[in-house]
Design an enzyme around this catalytic site. Sequence first.
Site, PDB file in Angstrom:
ATOM      1  N   ARG A   1      42.622  45.688  49.906  1.00  0.00           N
ATOM      2  CA  ARG A   1      43.498  44.622  50.418  1.00  0.00           C
ATOM      3  C   ARG A   1      44.287  45.250  51.559  1.00  0.00           C
ATOM      4  O   ARG A   1      45.117  46.138  51.340  1.00  0.00           O
ATOM      5  CB  ARG A   1      44.417  44.143  49.300  1.00  0.00           C
ATOM      6  CG  ARG A   1      45.297  42.964  49.672  1.00  0.00           C
ATOM      7  CD  ARG A   1      46.128  42.559  48.473  1.00  0.00           C
ATOM      8  NE  ARG A   1      47.218  41.696  48.875  1.00  0.00           N
ATOM      9  CZ  ARG A   1      47.198  40.359  48.809  1.00  0.00           C
ATOM     10  NH1 ARG A   1      46.120  39.751  48.381  1.00  0.00           N
ATOM     11  NH2 ARG A   1      48.232  39.644  49.197  1.00  0.00           N
TER      12      ARG A   1
ATOM     13  N   HIS B   1      40.067  35.765  53.166  1.00  0.00           N
ATOM     14  CA  HIS B   1      40.510  35.956  51.774  1.00  0.00           C
ATOM     15  C   HIS B   1      39.449  35.326  50.864  1.00  0.00           C
ATOM     16  O   HIS B   1      39.706  34.316  50.189  1.00  0.00           O
ATOM     17  CB  HIS B   1      41.882  35.302  51.575  1.00  0.00           C
ATOM     18  CG  HIS B   1      42.615  35.767  50.349  1.00  0.00           C
ATOM     19  ND1 HIS B   1      42.037  36.615  49.409  1.00  0.00           N
ATOM     20  CD2 HIS B   1      43.868  35.489  49.881  1.00  0.00           C
ATOM     21  CE1 HIS B   1      42.913  36.842  48.445  1.00  0.00           C
ATOM     22  NE2 HIS B   1      44.021  36.171  48.705  1.00  0.00           N
TER      23      HIS B   1
ATOM     24  N   GLN C   1      40.021  34.588  46.887  1.00  0.00           N
ATOM     25  CA  GLN C   1      40.868  33.433  46.598  1.00  0.00           C
ATOM     26  C   GLN C   1      40.035  32.150  46.642  1.00  0.00           C
ATOM     27  O   GLN C   1      40.184  31.266  45.797  1.00  0.00           O
ATOM     28  CB  GLN C   1      42.018  33.351  47.618  1.00  0.00           C
ATOM     29  CG  GLN C   1      42.901  32.129  47.468  1.00  0.00           C
ATOM     30  CD  GLN C   1      43.708  32.123  46.188  1.00  0.00           C
ATOM     31  OE1 GLN C   1      44.379  33.103  45.855  1.00  0.00           O
ATOM     32  NE2 GLN C   1      43.662  31.014  45.452  1.00  0.00           N
TER      33      GLN C   1
ATOM     34  N   ASP D   1      49.578  26.927  52.727  1.00  0.00           N
ATOM     35  CA  ASP D   1      49.960  28.329  52.527  1.00  0.00           C
ATOM     36  C   ASP D   1      51.319  28.517  53.191  1.00  0.00           C
ATOM     37  O   ASP D   1      51.781  27.650  53.944  1.00  0.00           O
ATOM     38  CB  ASP D   1      48.888  29.237  53.175  1.00  0.00           C
ATOM     39  CG  ASP D   1      49.026  30.710  52.792  1.00  0.00           C
ATOM     40  OD1 ASP D   1      49.878  31.027  51.925  1.00  0.00           O
ATOM     41  OD2 ASP D   1      48.282  31.537  53.349  1.00  0.00           O
TER      42      ASP D   1
ATOM     43  N   CYS E   1      47.618  29.029  47.576  1.00  0.00           N
ATOM     44  CA  CYS E   1      47.185  30.348  47.092  1.00  0.00           C
ATOM     45  C   CYS E   1      48.346  31.164  46.522  1.00  0.00           C
ATOM     46  O   CYS E   1      48.102  32.180  45.866  1.00  0.00           O
ATOM     47  CB  CYS E   1      46.473  31.114  48.187  1.00  0.00           C
ATOM     48  SG  CYS E   1      47.420  31.222  49.710  1.00  0.00           S
TER      49      CYS E   1
ATOM     50  N   ARG F   1      41.562  33.121  39.553  1.00  0.00           N
ATOM     51  CA  ARG F   1      41.314  34.384  40.270  1.00  0.00           C
ATOM     52  C   ARG F   1      40.688  35.393  39.304  1.00  0.00           C
ATOM     53  O   ARG F   1      39.766  36.129  39.646  1.00  0.00           O
ATOM     54  CB  ARG F   1      42.633  34.958  40.832  1.00  0.00           C
ATOM     55  CG  ARG F   1      43.204  34.263  42.043  1.00  0.00           C
ATOM     56  CD  ARG F   1      42.391  34.468  43.316  1.00  0.00           C
ATOM     57  NE  ARG F   1      42.318  35.879  43.711  1.00  0.00           N
ATOM     58  CZ  ARG F   1      43.247  36.504  44.441  1.00  0.00           C
ATOM     59  NH1 ARG F   1      44.319  35.867  44.868  1.00  0.00           N
ATOM     60  NH2 ARG F   1      43.083  37.775  44.780  1.00  0.00           N
TER      61      ARG F   1
END
Length: 314
Positions: free
Chosen positions: A110, A137, A140, A232, A272, A300
């Site tokens: 990450r 991402h 996700q 987001d 998210c 997730r």
Amino acid sequence: MDQHTQMKGKDFLTLFDYTTEELTYLLELAKEIKAKHKAGQSYQPLKGKVLGMIFEKSSTRTRVSFEAGIYQLGGIGLFLSTNDLQLGRGEPISDTAKILSGYLDGIMIRTYAQKDVEELAEHASIPVINGLTDDFHPCQVLADLQTIEEVKGKLAGLKLAYIGDGNNMAHSLMVGATKMGMDFSTAAPQDYLPQDAIVQKAQALAQETGTTITVTTDPIAAIKDADVIYTDVWASMGQESEQAAREQLFASYQINEELLSHAKEDYLFMHCLPAHRGEEVTADVIDGEHSVVVQEAENRLHAQKALMVVLLSD
């Protein structure tokens, strides 16, 4: 050759690299793994496997879901902060990749730059999973697709609207939705729309899948008749200095009852997380009956377990 054999040992860098059939297989497996987990059944196909988890960007959900996931599958997760790695002191990524390949069975990273993840994957002889970069991402979105399918019973034919900063989520949702036969629309201020190169690549994909991609500055046009509404934070990690400016620019892109009156009545709201109530979304929406953010966050765990089983199991 079955999908599992085909995907074993692959990297998971962006959703562009996976076919619709492969993504469908991952989602089916995630559903099975979740059912086993809920039934309290032990399922440990990754006994003895070790996943290295490199974090240059800190995280709640990515860290806990990967670490819990690999443990539940019988393996071990090693948390590696870049503060603790020679990578953080200037060791070339290629050296780190080659060395870690001798110790681990897989790497999740990450970080900020997509090119760093791609360089790591190029030099590693073990699977590399993109846990988030500034551009993508994908983990996700696997969980997002699993959640939409759970609630709506299907993916193909639905419309997903992403309202807000044209960031890594906008990019990955655009690709994931298009691969699964969903129409995709997104709205943001002109200078905050998704990257042209990624949009063009996704548009070519949409022609193959018979779906549409709409990129606009008009949130009402984007959200019209949408089945799924996604947003987001307006300023992501590393953009804190832009917070005040972005709040003014994005004010008309807030997900609230007024904007949602243009969506389908049975819309799903997704985020998210972490969320800033009162900024990109009002509290009554994110905490309301249309919101599936908690279910989405839980998925997730299951989606990433499916990914690890496919990429790392013998």
